[in-house]
Motif scaffolding. Structure first.
Motif, PDB file in Angstrom:
ATOM      1  N   LEU A   1      -6.680   8.992  -2.244  1.00 60.40           N
ATOM      2  CA  LEU A   1      -5.646   9.893  -1.727  1.00 60.40           C
ATOM      3  C   LEU A   1      -5.478  11.138  -2.594  1.00 60.40           C
ATOM      4  O   LEU A   1      -5.048  12.180  -2.119  1.00 60.40           O
ATOM      5  CB  LEU A   1      -4.302   9.161  -1.662  1.00 60.40           C
ATOM      6  CG  LEU A   1      -4.084   8.270  -0.445  1.00 60.40           C
ATOM      7  CD1 LEU A   1      -2.833   7.432  -0.640  1.00 60.40           C
ATOM      8  CD2 LEU A   1      -3.961   9.118   0.812  1.00 60.40           C
ATOM      9  N   ARG A   2      -5.822  11.003  -3.868  1.00 58.56           N
ATOM     10  CA  ARG A   2      -5.658  12.148  -4.773  1.00 58.56           C
ATOM     11  C   ARG A   2      -6.702  13.228  -4.514  1.00 58.56           C
ATOM     12  O   ARG A   2      -6.543  14.358  -4.962  1.00 58.56           O
ATOM     13  CB  ARG A   2      -5.724  11.662  -6.224  1.00 58.56           C
ATOM     14  CG  ARG A   2      -4.425  11.001  -6.662  1.00 58.56           C
ATOM     15  CD  ARG A   2      -4.397  10.795  -8.172  1.00 58.56           C
ATOM     16  NE  ARG A   2      -5.224   9.677  -8.593  1.00 58.56           N
ATOM     17  CZ  ARG A   2      -4.791   8.406  -8.629  1.00 58.56           C
ATOM     18  NH1 ARG A   2      -3.549   8.121  -8.300  1.00 58.56           N
ATOM     19  NH2 ARG A   2      -5.590   7.434  -9.016  1.00 58.56           N
TER      20      ARG A   2
ATOM     21  N   ASN B   1       0.847  -1.178   0.000  1.00 57.78           N
ATOM     22  CA  ASN B   1       0.000   0.000   0.000  1.00 57.78           C
ATOM     23  C   ASN B   1       0.895   1.246   0.000  1.00 57.78           C
ATOM     24  O   ASN B   1       0.799   2.107   0.879  1.00 57.78           O
ATOM     25  CB  ASN B   1      -0.943  -0.007   1.205  1.00 57.78           C
ATOM     26  CG  ASN B   1      -2.167  -0.873   0.956  1.00 57.78           C
ATOM     27  OD1 ASN B   1      -3.061  -0.499   0.210  1.00 57.78           O
ATOM     28  ND2 ASN B   1      -2.183  -2.053   1.565  1.00 57.78           N
TER      29      ASN B   1
ATOM     30  N   ALA C   1       1.080   3.979  -1.647  1.00 54.06           N
ATOM     31  CA  ALA C   1       0.538   5.339  -1.684  1.00 54.06           C
ATOM     32  C   ALA C   1       0.080   5.785  -0.293  1.00 54.06           C
ATOM     33  O   ALA C   1       0.371   6.906   0.139  1.00 54.06           O
ATOM     34  CB  ALA C   1      -0.626   5.417  -2.668  1.00 54.06           C
TER      35      ALA C   1
ATOM     36  N   ALA D   1      -5.297   4.564  -3.446  1.00 53.19           N
ATOM     37  CA  ALA D   1      -4.461   5.529  -4.173  1.00 53.19           C
ATOM     38  C   ALA D   1      -5.345   6.565  -4.858  1.00 53.19           C
ATOM     39  O   ALA D   1      -5.017   7.754  -4.880  1.00 53.19           O
ATOM     40  CB  ALA D   1      -3.581   4.802  -5.183  1.00 53.19           C
TER      41      ALA D   1
ATOM     42  N   HIS E   1       8.591   6.857  -2.536  1.00 60.88           N
ATOM     43  CA  HIS E   1       8.249   7.745  -1.435  1.00 60.88           C
ATOM     44  C   HIS E   1       9.411   8.052  -0.496  1.00 60.88           C
ATOM     45  O   HIS E   1       9.345   8.962   0.304  1.00 60.88           O
ATOM     46  CB  HIS E   1       7.095   7.144  -0.616  1.00 60.88           C
ATOM     47  CG  HIS E   1       5.860   6.953  -1.426  1.00 60.88           C
ATOM     48  ND1 HIS E   1       4.950   7.951  -1.656  1.00 60.88           N
ATOM     49  CD2 HIS E   1       5.396   5.876  -2.114  1.00 60.88           C
ATOM     50  CE1 HIS E   1       3.968   7.506  -2.428  1.00 60.88           C
ATOM     51  NE2 HIS E   1       4.216   6.247  -2.719  1.00 60.88           N
TER      52      HIS E   1
ATOM     53  N   PRO F   1      -5.443  -1.352  -2.524  1.00 62.07           N
ATOM     54  CA  PRO F   1      -4.366  -0.387  -2.817  1.00 62.07           C
ATOM     55  C   PRO F   1      -4.735   0.566  -3.951  1.00 62.07           C
ATOM     56  O   PRO F   1      -4.418   1.754  -3.893  1.00 62.07           O
ATOM     57  CB  PRO F   1      -3.192  -1.275  -3.220  1.00 62.07           C
ATOM     58  CG  PRO F   1      -3.459  -2.577  -2.558  1.00 62.07           C
ATOM     59  CD  PRO F   1      -4.956  -2.737  -2.574  1.00 62.07           C
ATOM     60  N   ARG F   2      -5.430   0.047  -4.983  1.00 64.70           N
ATOM     61  CA  ARG F   2      -5.781   0.912  -6.108  1.00 64.70           C
ATOM     62  C   ARG F   2      -6.864   1.907  -5.700  1.00 64.70           C
ATOM     63  O   ARG F   2      -6.783   3.095  -6.007  1.00 64.70           O
ATOM     64  CB  ARG F   2      -6.242   0.069  -7.293  1.00 64.70           C
ATOM     65  CG  ARG F   2      -6.045   0.821  -8.606  1.00 64.70           C
ATOM     66  CD  ARG F   2      -6.788   0.193  -9.772  1.00 64.70           C
ATOM     67  NE  ARG F   2      -6.492  -1.226  -9.917  1.00 64.70           N
ATOM     68  CZ  ARG F   2      -7.320  -2.079 -10.528  1.00 64.70           C
ATOM     69  NH1 ARG F   2      -8.466  -1.651 -11.017  1.00 64.70           N
ATOM     70  NH2 ARG F   2      -7.011  -3.346 -10.641  1.00 64.70           N
TER      71      ARG F   2
END
Lengths: 228, 480
Positions: B25-26, A165, A167, B22, B459, B18-19
């Protein structure tokens, strides 16, 4: 006292200075440190990623490597928490050993820097280390302790969470780094090299950020310079 | 053993976590809204929990009572059914979502209405009751303010307790203007918006003949249903219409009436951060001249007895849907509830959804990985569900990529032999040597790495193996 060191696989390969600091500190306090060479990994990585069978192998392996040792210490909150849950080893996280067993908070260290402390999740909520690391740091000469905003918030590492994970992990890291930078500290200390590798990797990309340091390195230090 | 229920349920993630995360989060507006909201509830909860000196004892007792319920589910279901029937209720049993939806639809049709009012209920969300009723030509009107917002927006809830937590008030005013009949205010003052919703709902309450509710607790001893709420809409639904249909998960049972005391102290402090919730309604059967004349209770299994048979996973059935775990979860706070693809989001959702459906349903197997195992959820749980332990358990029992399996097995094989491990350390060290030279100006850290480690370096910098391992240092300095 005769103390067996479980250095952890991560420190062994990537951060030997944390193990060296632990040895230096305990020897300076007059204790005998041993390093059972059969040790490697406690199995936490495997277990938490969902691989129980290899995790069990490593737990048994670690138990065998430390058989017969009455006092085991490790500079990693999460590995200690894992061993405590899955083995019968008498294992202490470093601050537990110092404060509860050896009954010392002033270890004779000097570290002339501004330091902020991040209480890692396993230390905070599984081991309940409480203020032990902070008491140890507070007794270090010339060290200025600066409070970290929202200290109890996870840094976002979480083992393979950081990859699976990425992000979300990155978003949590960004917030932790922002809090660390806001303190204006020279160093960010913690009790787990894995969290520190993650936070330190994020801080390295920011200007004027504190540098990551394991608190064992601070306790081992007797003058300027990160490691004793 | 009942087979896993249908894949179409609103507890099956259509996208890997996870997708979905993500994507969420945007949305920076969402993150700001959620951050503010969760922090507010979190702080309120912490303050009112700190006032209770015996909080830990309360948690212990409540956990024990719930464990006893899970141990004795079939027996307590029978006891509840007998007591409720004796008090004048009709008790029905639904093995899964389809059976429950069919039962409720039939009961509504029997009253000859095409509209029902609803009290906020997770069980009816779980089975997709509103959609099933709509398919039968029946409109279900949600009467909880936040549920109404979500319903008017054709949206799905993103929080167990605060379903519209992902909305800010400007959006709500705009939504009401578009979708609420008779709305004319041009203010986004919360009091004005709530007032408009109240007017709209009041008309609905007075004309409704059938209400559908859930229950926070169901007392086996007395056959009572307990509904805890803040807005009074529940009290309206429970008392005005002449027919009341309750859909209740079997894990909501409590053995004795006196067990309620502890739970009614734990729930409001954990959920809304209030010492006491404004409305607690207890409905026991039917009473002539007071409240509904017909009471139907649909006891829902939908995978619960299967979960009860799992020695680790079963603790999830203790959940009283307070959502304290959502409000403290650093993952939930950043991505919101929709990323979990289920009406049960957050830490509790990550252990509940995959267990209710089976991990092979949709992308529910990705949910147990939606956590750093930081443990904040376990700390606040009023019934002491060790959520991190169940997450790990589900990871261990769920599907895993073959490559990951192989890598983990190889790593463990290397690590459990002293010579192999030392050789691996030396290989890592010499392999890292050129990188250490190349990355010297970055302090010996790697800024960019190839896949799969690119997920790390996207990151943060990556550390390199040290020039000398700890054990080599030890040999050099101590093993002379």
């Amino acid at each position: 006292m005769r103390i067996a060191l479980f250095v952890t696989c991560l420190n062994d390969a990537f951060f030997p200075r944390v193990g060296i600091a632990t040895v230096t500190l305990l020897e300076r306090l007059g204790h005998t440190v041993t390093f059972p060479a059969g040790q490697s990994c406690c199995g936490q990585l495997h277990a938490n990623t969902g691989h129980r069978a290899p995790a069990r192998d490593l737990e048994r392996h670690t138990e065998a490597a430390f058989a017969g040792h009455d006092v085991v210490v490790s500079p990693s909150g999460s590995c200690v928490a894992h061993l405590r849950a899955h083995t019968r080893l008498p294992v202490h996280e470093l601050s537990e050993l110092l404060v509860d067993v050896l009954r010392v908070t002033d270890v004779g260290a000097r570290f002339p820097y501004r330091v902020t402390y991040h209480p890692t999740c396993h230390g905070l909520r599984m081991l309940r280390l409480g203020d032990r690391p902070l008491r140890l740091l507070a007794a270090v000469r010339d060290l200025e302790l600066l409070p970290l905003p929202e200290p109890e918030q996870c840094c976002g590492f979480g083992g393979t969470f950081a990859l699976k994970n990425a992000a979300v992990s990155g978003a949590m890291l960004a917030d932790k780094c922002a809090h660390a930078v806001a303190t204006g500290a020279d160093y960010l200390a913690a009790a787990d090299s894995s969290c520190l590798a993650h936070i330190g990797g994020g801080l390295a990309r920011r200007p004027d950020a504190p540098r990551p340091v394991h608190y064992a390195e601070i306790l081992a230090a007797t003058g300027p310079g990160a490691t004793g | 053993m009942t087979p896993p229920p249908g894949r179409h349920l609103p507890i099956v993630a259509a996208t890997p976590f996870p997708r979905a995360a993500a994507g969420a989060l945007r949305d920076t507006q969402l993150r700001a809204t959620l951050g503010r909201a969760t922090r507010t509830i979190r702080d309120k909860r912490a303050a009112v929990v700190a006032e209770v000196p015996d909080w830990e004892r309360l948690r212990e007792r409540a956990a024990r009572v719930k464990e006893d319920v899970i141990d004795r589910l079939p027996e307590l279901v029978d006891q509840f059914a007998r007591a409720a029937t004796a008090a004048g209720a009709s008790v029905h049993h639904a093995a899964d979502a389809a059976a429950a939806n069919a039962l409720v639809t039939e009961l509504v049709r029997a009253r000859g209405v095409d509209r029902v009012v609803k009290v906020k209920s997770m069980a009816t969300q779980e089975i997709g009751l509103n959609e099933a009723l709509a398919a039968a030509g029946v409109t279900a009107v949600e009467t909880d303010l936040a549920e109404l917002i979500v319903q008017l927006a054709d949206d799905t809830p993103s929080h167990i307790l605060v379903p519209a937590i992902h909305y800010h008030r400007g959006q709500i005013r705009e939504l009401f203007a578009r979708r609420m009949p008779g709305f004319s205010a041009d203010s986004d003052d919360p009091a004005v918006l709530a007032g408009a919703a109240r007017e709209y709902l009041r008309r609905t309450f007075l004309s409704a003949r059938v209400a559908v509710c859930g229950a926070n607790f169901a007392v086996a001893e007395t056959g009572s249903l307990v509904v805890v709420e803040s807005e009074g809409n529940g009290r309206m639904c429970l008392t005005l219409p002449d027919t009341l249909i309750a859909v209740v998960g079997v894990e909501k049972l409590l053995p004795r009436f006196t067990d309620l005391g502890d739970f009614l102290r734990l729930l409001p402090r954990s959920s809304t951060g209030e010492r006491m919730n404004p409305y607690t309604s207890i409905v026991t059967g039917v009473t002539p001249g007071d409240g509904p004349r017909r009471l139907h209770v649909v006891l829902l299994d939908n995978g619960r007895r299967r979960i009860a048979a799992d020695p680790v996973g079963r603790a999830a059935l203790r959940c009283i849907r307070c959502s304290a775990c959502l409000n403290v979860c650093p993952v939930y706070e950043r991505v919101g509830g929709h990323a979990y693809g289920s009406v049960y989001p957050g830490p509790i959702g990550a252990i509940l959804s995959p267990q209710l459906t089976g991990q092979d349903a949709g992308h529910n197997a990705t949910l147990p990985y939606a956590s750093t195992l930081c443990g904040a959820c376990y700390d606040v749980c009023p019934v002491k569900i060790d959520i991190p332990a169940i997450l790990v358990h589900l990871r261990q029992t769920g599907p895993k990529p073959a490559a990951e399996r192989a890598a983990m097995a190889w790593l463990a094989w290397t690590m459990r032999d002293r010579r192999r491990w030392r050789a691996a350390l030396r290989t890592a060290r010499s392999g890292g040597r050129p990188l250490r030279v190349l990355t010297r100006r970055h302090g010996g850290r790697l800024r960019r790495a190839p896949w799969p480690l690119s997920a790390w370096t996207a990151h943060r910098d990556a550390p390199l193996p040290a020039g000398e391992s700890f054990r080599d240092w030890w040999r050099r300095t101590h093993d002379r």
